[in-house]
Write a protein that holds these residues in place. Structure first.
Motif: not given
Lengths: 452, 452
Positions: B16-19, B26-27, B111-115, B120-122
């Protein structure tokens, strides 16, 4: 059974902590009571307490250790309710049979006396000793000036958490897995106010009554003190049209009292003084389980089961915990694991029952008193109860003037509710409510009920 | 609506934290994610997780920020249940219509992928940064090596607590007055086990199924991984005749699996290895309110509403929180107070609904599966639903393959239960259960129901 003296810590020097100290000293244990606050005997009271109503369960617990009579000197028996409606003379409702009364006692006065008594019995009190952590398995408590400062460790054999609804001891237990816990606040708050004594020291209202000014979603109550004053409580929603949120200026408060409680406006010179001096407090139902940790730690009183105050049973339930615990100790001697297991198994259902009864009383008070059906139902119950007192014991009497378990009182209430649900569905009940047909129907339903 | 970039802290780098970090980046917000644990990308998984079943709500939330496809590469679609009974061949139950499936994904892999994606998004991740305290009004978090050591202060504009069922952020909110809170543990625990892949990397059981070995009060489940293995979970009472408490030796565990799960004994070489290596974990339903503090702090996911895992909706509900929060942000721009108020008001009833549905599934599983009446009822429902699929949508489908609010799914379930209560009272229902009389009666009751 023989009791080997233990080195016992009690966290919390409130009413339950002090009484438990008295009980355990009589059994020969070494007792240290820790409290984060200063000695209540040396400071002013907080201005946020509701006067206590000691009833049978409380007296039983005091009698057992021989302090009933000295405590009675601090109280005033109230054998009736005095109901104050707007624009009508007050009227009285007797609580029960002859000599049945609840006793108004100031929390501060009682607490001071109880600490004196515990000290006389040899309990050691350590005030301003802030408990920050507890090693449950070792029964060691850690105290210090601040959460982050240097701590002192005190090793004991057993720790009792008598530190109230927001207990530090429970807080530590709560962090363990499989600890069930809930805290539910109601949306009504309360504020303490005082009706002063007359200049000659007499009371401004009937001294032997529990005074109530019911107003639907809010109410005002007053309980007598020995010095001629009354400790009063205003119960009022936090938010909404008529609420604490909307009483922010002196004029608003004056207007509010003039409109809804004119008789109080007349006897309190300036009601706004207390109103803005005293805090607005919240009320919570707190449940948890387990109450104990192995043979090392146990919660007693509000730390195990905090209830909303609308049955006047919070302190009585805590004192009864101690009374029952003492009986269990007498049975199991040095086997503290069995003592604690038995204690929590026996007391938990009763704590849940008085929590439920207290919450129901709040709901009745706040949302049902304006409901015509509810008023009619209460009228029918009273009518029937007067005709057949042996067949319809009010739940209030079973809770207040009896030492039967709270679970039985709850079962009694449920059984009566079930019967009344049938009665209220009878055709034309509004017209026939005091007829023989209804009376016989109730008698019939009672004969079929298992809990009556 | 315009969004002014804020300096936002997210506590917890789980799913949840990563998402949430991805959404808020994005905002245009500045995002720092704090986690007390090491970077999950650099350490082994914990061996205490249940594989995830991503369903429609989860995918919706991932699709919104364009990561659905990359995440789907990590999962395996399961379009059916595979039921394994003792001494019978396994049989299959399709979940829903064509293409309806839930996706098995390893928590650690996801979880690894989401982090990675959030980075990547900063988003900035600060691992092994232990949060000990939060100043709610100032949105400042305090971290340090230990509870009692030196702390560093990090001031933010907003703090999100995504730190799970035992959230530190919530813990701080909980100490405020009028914070409602409950945690209820169930008396069943769980343990992770693994069915390894075949030597050639293929799966030992059907790859596209959610495998269940139901045994009344306990059960075993298995969900496929990409590497050919299955992550399995044994659900078993903590105490009692057949329980974790009574499985303490290798022989006892072997005997238990040989008796109740012979097919598993055959495909796991030594089931006792995992059994004694992995911990036994507890399951809790956690509810609280409020979820937010002014315009400063908000809880998202398990920190606001932890549920037992028997509906496979824990992560999906957390992801849906974010999806809905994002819609609310789009409406209210910089007015974070309104955003948080709206968020908690809209989401709380849905969180309560999925908690209730999850708990009911546990009760069905653990106490009703052996009940003849319950089995008959389920048979009638299935029979009717096959004949009139448009009139009897299984609650499971409404929860899993829909984005309609959870409260509607709960209402649907209640309405169906009410109808079935009538049906089950029909005389000779055991014999006429598949008759036209019953079918017509159900149709009639449906036409009278408001929630169907």
């Amino acid at each position: 059974m023989i009791q080997t003296p233990k080195n016992i810590a009690i966290v919390g020097s409130g009413l339950v902590g002090s009484l438990l100290a008295i009980y355990l000293r009589k059994l020969g244990h070494q007792i240290t009571v820790y409290d984060r606050r200063p000695d209540i005997r040396k400071v002013a009271f907080s201005g946020r307490s509701i006067n206590l109503a000691m009833s049978d369960r409380g007296w039983n617990a005091l009698r057992e250790v021989g302090v009933e009579e000295v405590i009675k000197e601090l109280g005033i028996p109230m054998d009736k309710r005095a109901i104050h409606l707007v624009g009508e003379p007050e009227y009285y409702q007797k609580y029960g049979k002859e000599k049945e009364a609840i006793w108004s006692i100031s929390r501060g006065v009682l607490n001071r006396r109880m600490i004196d008594l515990a000290e006389e019995d040899g309990a050691i009190f350590r005030f301003e000793e802030k408990v920050w952590d507890i090693d449950l398995a070792e029964a060691t408590i850690y105290t210090g000036e601040s959460d982050k400062g240097k701590w002192d460790a005190y090793k004991h054999d057993i720790v009792f958490g008598c530190d109230g609804a927001f207990s530090r001891v429970r807080h530590k237990m709560q962090r363990r897995s499989r600890f069930d816990y809930s805290q539910d606040f109601i949306d009504v708050g309360y504020k303490e106010l005082t009706i002063p004594a007359n200049e000659d020291g007499t009371h401004k209202l009937d001294k032997y009554s529990f005074h109530i000014w019911p107003r639907g979603k809010f109410m005002f109550i007053a309980m007598p003190n020995l010095d001629g004053s009354f400790t009063c409580t205003l119960f009022l929603p936090f938010e909404g049209e008529i609420s604490f949120e909307n009483l922010t200026t002196k004029d608003e408060v004056k207007e509010f009292f003039n409109t809804y409680f004119p008789s109080i406006s007349q006897i309190i010179e300036d009601v706004t003084l207390d109103f803005f001096k005293n805090p607005t407090s919240a009320m919570v139902t707190m449940k948890c389980f387990p109450w104990t940790y192995w043979n090392k730690v146990a919660l007693v009183g509000d730390s195990a089961h905090a209830v909303v105050p609308f049955y006047g049973q919070g302190m009585n339930a805590g004192f009864e915990d101690i009374y029952e615990l003492n009986k269990i100790i007498a049975k199991h001697g040095d086997d503290w694991e069995t003592i604690f297991q038995t204690y929590q198994t026996e007391r938990k259902p009763n704590a849940d029952a008085i929590a439920e009864l207290s919450y129901r009383n709040f709901m009745e008070m706040s949302s049902k008193t304006a409901d015509a059906n509810f008023i009619l139902q209460k009228k029918i119950e009273k009518h029937f109860s007067l005709k057949h007192p042996e067949k319809w014991l009010p739940v209030y009497s079973r809770v207040t003037f009896s030492d039967r378990p709270y679970v039985e009182a709850l079962a009694l209430g449920d059984a009566q509710e079930e019967i009344m649900a049938h009665i209220m569905k009878m055709p034309n009940i509004e017209e026939i409510w005091n007829s023989e047909v209804v009376e016989n129907k109730i008698l019939d339903l009672i004969s079929k009920s298992e809990n009556l």
